[in-house]
Design an enzyme around this catalytic site. Structure first.
Site, PDB file in Angstrom:
ATOM      1  N   LYS A 173       1.194  -1.303  -0.249  1.00  0.00           N
ATOM      2  CA  LYS A 173      -0.054   0.307  -0.472  1.00  0.00           C
ATOM      3  C   LYS A 173       0.996   1.300   0.087  1.00  0.00           C
ATOM      4  CE  LYS A 173      -4.066  -2.307   2.051  1.00  0.00           C
ATOM      5  NZ  LYS A 173      -5.376  -2.266   3.414  1.00  0.00           N
ATOM      6  N   HIS A 272       2.577  -3.267   7.675  1.00  0.00           N
ATOM      7  CA  HIS A 272       1.786  -2.995   8.326  1.00  0.00           C
ATOM      8  C   HIS A 272       2.438  -1.595   8.891  1.00  0.00           C
ATOM      9  CE1 HIS A 272      -0.975  -5.485   9.433  1.00  0.00           C
ATOM     10  NE2 HIS A 272      -1.681  -5.633   8.206  1.00  0.00           N
TER      11      HIS A 272
END
Length: 300
Positions: A173, A272
């Site tokens: 991401k 993350h």
């Protein structure tokens, strides 16, 4: 500036400046269009806190989930923060907008033994040499072995794999690149697929390019096909059809923590940005521990 024009300008900012994925930009746009549909196409400067509260109240009355309301609150805050920074509004009306607390939902996790059985069965099928069977075995071994996202898996090129070291270079991401390790079973499955399976699939079409995982027509495999494969193979052992590639990611993280892995190491592996995102898996492990206690302890 009218609200509709401001929403499109914000979406362009998310896409070109923040470089968010098309799916994320679409989610922001859909949330803000719902706001516009509820309060009307007002001048952006005229939107105030009461308009935003009315929007969330209408969503509550029609039965939207708390998670949806929380996401929409977040979208509104991001939108008006941007508008204030761009001097499109004199003040940010979303600063006092309160998001409902999300209910905690634990992800589906496959038991390690059951998942091992699925992978062993796929390995036996792959040993017969069918290209699709070789691909399916390698794909699921890598999803589980590296804990990567489906977008990261589908974006893999052959040069991104280092079979000798057992690592894959993935683009996560926010276009953040990281290198993730995978174990010996995935190494063996990928080696067999790249040697015997991928060339046969590539020969079926001209659109293969450098992609690692190919569809039956020889082109780069897409997320939908991966979802279908995981649902078909892993769904029965989880006991639900509501599973997908993320189930293997959840399972990998949970099994790592069950085995004593450091939480920050798991955060790095999963890519993350926040440790808080990874901590959901500590709750999963606690639930599994409590279930084992209730089943096995004589004083449970």
């Amino acid at each position: 500036m009218l609200l509709t024009r401001a929403i499109e300008a914000f979406a362009a900012h998310l896409s070109t400046v923040r470089r968010l994925s098309p799916a994320t930009v679409r989610a922001y746009r859909n949330d803000l269009r719902d706001l516009q549909a509820t309060i009307g196409d007002l001048e952006l400067r005229d939107v105030d806190l009461e308009h935003l509260r009315e929007w969330l109240w209408q969503a509550t009355k029609r039965g939207d989930e708390r998670s949806t309301l929380a996401r929409r609150t977040s979208s509104a805050r991001a939108f008006f923060r941007w508008a204030h920074e761009e001097e499109l509004v004199p003040a940010d009306p979303s600063l006092r907008l309160v998001a409902p607390k999300r209910g905690r939902t634990l992800p589906h996790v496959a038991a390690a033994e059951a998942l091992g059985g699925v992978l062993d069965r796929l390995g036996r099928a792959a040993a017969e040499g069918d290209p699709v069977a070789l691909r399916d075995h390698a794909l699921l071994e890598l999803l589980y072995g590296a804990g990567i996202r489906v977008s990261e898996l589908c974006g893999l090129d052959v040069d991104d794999l280092d079979l000798d070291r057992g690592t894959a270079r993935v683009l996560g991401k926010g276009s953040k690149e990281r290198v993730v390790p995978f174990g010996a079973p995935a190494q063996r499955a990928l080696g067999a697929y790249l040697t015997r399976g991928r060339p046969a699939l590539a020969a079926r079409g001209a659109g293969a390019g450098p992609a690692v995982f190919l569809g039956v027509r020889g082109g780069r495999m897409g997320p939908r096909a991966v979802y279908d494969l995981v649902t078909r193979e892993v769904g029965p052992v989880v006991g639900s059809s509501a599973v997908g590639p993320h189930t293997l990611r959840h399972s990998a993280a949970t099994h790592l923590l069950d085995g004593g892995a450091d939480l920050r190491a798991v955060q790095e592996l999963l890519g993350h940005a926040s440790l808080g995102t990874t901590q959901i898996y500590t709750h999963v492990s606690s639930e599994r521990l409590a279930a084992a206690y209730r089943l096995a302890h004589p004083r449970a």
